[in-house]
Design a protein around this motif. Sequence first.
Motif, short mmCIF file in Angstrom:
data_model
loop_
_atom_site.label_atom_id
_atom_site.label_comp_id
_atom_site.label_asym_id
_atom_site.label_seq_id
_atom_site.Cartn_x
_atom_site.Cartn_y
_atom_site.Cartn_z
N ARG A 1 0.84 -1.21 0.00
CA ARG A 1 0.00 0.00 0.00
C ARG A 1 0.87 1.25 0.00
NH1 ARG A 1 -2.22 3.24 3.98
NH2 ARG A 1 -4.14 4.27 3.36
N ARG A 2 1.85 1.30 0.86
CA ARG A 2 2.74 2.47 0.92
C ARG A 2 3.60 2.57 -0.34
NH1 ARG A 2 3.30 1.11 6.72
NH2 ARG A 2 2.01 2.60 7.81
N GLU A 3 3.90 1.44 -0.92
CA GLU A 3 4.64 1.44 -2.19
C GLU A 3 3.84 2.16 -3.27
OE1 GLU A 3 6.15 -1.72 -5.57
OE2 GLU A 3 5.33 -2.47 -3.69
N LEU A 4 2.54 1.88 -3.34
CA LEU A 4 1.69 2.55 -4.32
C LEU A 4 1.52 4.03 -4.01
CD1 LEU A 4 -0.96 -0.22 -4.96
CD2 LEU A 4 0.89 0.51 -6.46
N ILE A 5 1.47 4.38 -2.74
CA ILE A 5 1.41 5.79 -2.37
C ILE A 5 2.70 6.49 -2.78
CG2 ILE A 5 1.34 7.38 -0.40
CD1 ILE A 5 -0.58 5.35 0.94
N LEU A 6 3.83 5.86 -2.55
CA LEU A 6 5.11 6.42 -2.98
C LEU A 6 5.17 6.57 -4.50
CD1 LEU A 6 7.94 7.42 -2.31
CD2 LEU A 6 8.70 5.05 -2.24
N ALA A 7 4.63 5.59 -5.22
CA ALA A 7 4.56 5.69 -6.68
C ALA A 7 3.76 6.91 -7.10
CB ALA A 7 3.97 4.42 -7.28
N ALA A 8 2.63 7.14 -6.44
CA ALA A 8 1.79 8.30 -6.75
C ALA A 8 2.53 9.60 -6.47
CB ALA A 8 0.49 8.23 -5.97
N LEU A 9 3.27 9.64 -5.36
CA LEU A 9 4.04 10.84 -5.04
C LEU A 9 5.14 11.09 -6.08
CD1 LEU A 9 4.34 10.46 -1.16
CD2 LEU A 9 2.91 12.08 -2.44
N LEU A 10 5.75 10.01 -6.55
CA LEU A 10 6.77 10.16 -7.60
C LEU A 10 6.14 10.65 -8.90
CD1 LEU A 10 8.95 7.00 -6.93
CD2 LEU A 10 9.66 9.38 -6.66
N TYR A 11 4.94 10.16 -9.23
CA TYR A 11 4.22 10.66 -10.40
C TYR A 11 4.02 12.17 -10.29
CZ TYR A 11 2.61 6.06 -12.16
OH TYR A 11 2.52 4.80 -12.68
N VAL A 12 3.51 12.61 -9.15
CA VAL A 12 3.22 14.03 -8.95
C VAL A 12 4.50 14.86 -8.98
CG1 VAL A 12 2.32 15.72 -7.31
CG2 VAL A 12 1.07 13.61 -7.73
N ALA A 13 5.54 14.40 -8.29
CA ALA A 13 6.81 15.14 -8.28
C ALA A 13 7.39 15.25 -9.69
CB ALA A 13 7.80 14.45 -7.34
N GLY A 14 7.34 14.17 -10.46
CA GLY A 14 7.84 14.21 -11.82
C GLY A 14 7.05 15.17 -12.69
N ALA A 15 5.74 15.15 -12.53
CA ALA A 15 4.90 16.07 -13.31
C ALA A 15 5.17 17.52 -12.94
CB ALA A 15 3.43 15.72 -13.10
N VAL A 16 5.36 17.80 -11.66
CA VAL A 16 5.66 19.16 -11.22
C VAL A 16 6.99 19.63 -11.80
CG1 VAL A 16 6.27 20.54 -9.18
CG2 VAL A 16 4.24 19.09 -9.14
N LEU A 17 7.99 18.76 -11.80
CA LEU A 17 9.29 19.13 -12.38
C LEU A 17 9.17 19.39 -13.87
CD1 LEU A 17 11.61 16.61 -10.52
CD2 LEU A 17 11.68 19.11 -10.35
N GLU A 18 8.39 18.58 -14.56
CA GLU A 18 8.21 18.78 -16.00
C GLU A 18 7.50 20.10 -16.29
OE1 GLU A 18 7.02 15.43 -18.46
OE2 GLU A 18 7.62 14.09 -16.84
N VAL A 19 6.49 20.42 -15.49
CA VAL A 19 5.79 21.69 -15.68
C VAL A 19 6.71 22.86 -15.36
CG1 VAL A 19 3.93 23.13 -14.76
CG2 VAL A 19 3.49 20.75 -15.32
N ALA A 20 7.50 22.73 -14.30
CA ALA A 20 8.41 23.80 -13.90
C ALA A 20 9.48 24.07 -14.96
CB ALA A 20 9.08 23.45 -12.57
N SER A 21 9.76 23.10 -15.79
CA SER A 21 10.79 23.29 -16.80
C SER A 21 10.42 24.35 -17.82
CB SER A 21 11.08 21.97 -17.52
OG SER A 21 10.00 21.61 -18.36
N GLY A 22 9.16 24.69 -17.93
CA GLY A 22 8.74 25.65 -18.93
C GLY A 22 8.54 27.07 -18.42
N PHE A 23 8.72 27.31 -17.14
CA PHE A 23 8.43 28.62 -16.59
C PHE A 23 9.68 29.48 -16.43
CE2 PHE A 23 4.60 26.39 -15.15
CZ PHE A 23 3.65 27.27 -15.65
#
Length: 130
Positions: free
Chosen positions: A57-79
């Motif tokens: 369960r915590r592994e899947l939560i960590l996966a979700a956090l990594l998804y969000v962190a990766g998406a935030v970094l990708e969005v930040a690359s354009g600003f």
Amino acid sequence: TSYVLTQLQSAEYSGVSWSGAVAGSSFLQGLITSGGVAGALIGAAIVFRVADAIGRRRELILAALLYVAGAVLEVASGFGTTEATGLALLLLGRVVYGAGCGFAMHGAPAYIAEMSPASIRGTLVSLKEA
């Protein structure tokens, strides 16, 4: 991913100042494309030790956090970033997002198998893999 590359090659569609660097370099296009796969490989390599320590369960939560962190970094690359900073953030975001994929691809089938009733367990795991 090919759609992302099409967008990144145009300043009009991508909204970034460094789109010309991507358009003119097949090496950068390859790095952007393979960044997610490299992250998934890294995530899949380390997930076995982490999953046993923290549970599915915590592994899947960590996966979700990594998804969000990766998406935030990708969005930040354009600003308002420079070419080097923007590309570095994009590539880092792709690798972090890919690591989330590696974690989720390991944890999801096992979690489904552990939580589902025996009568439909195989069907549910198969549906996840389809």
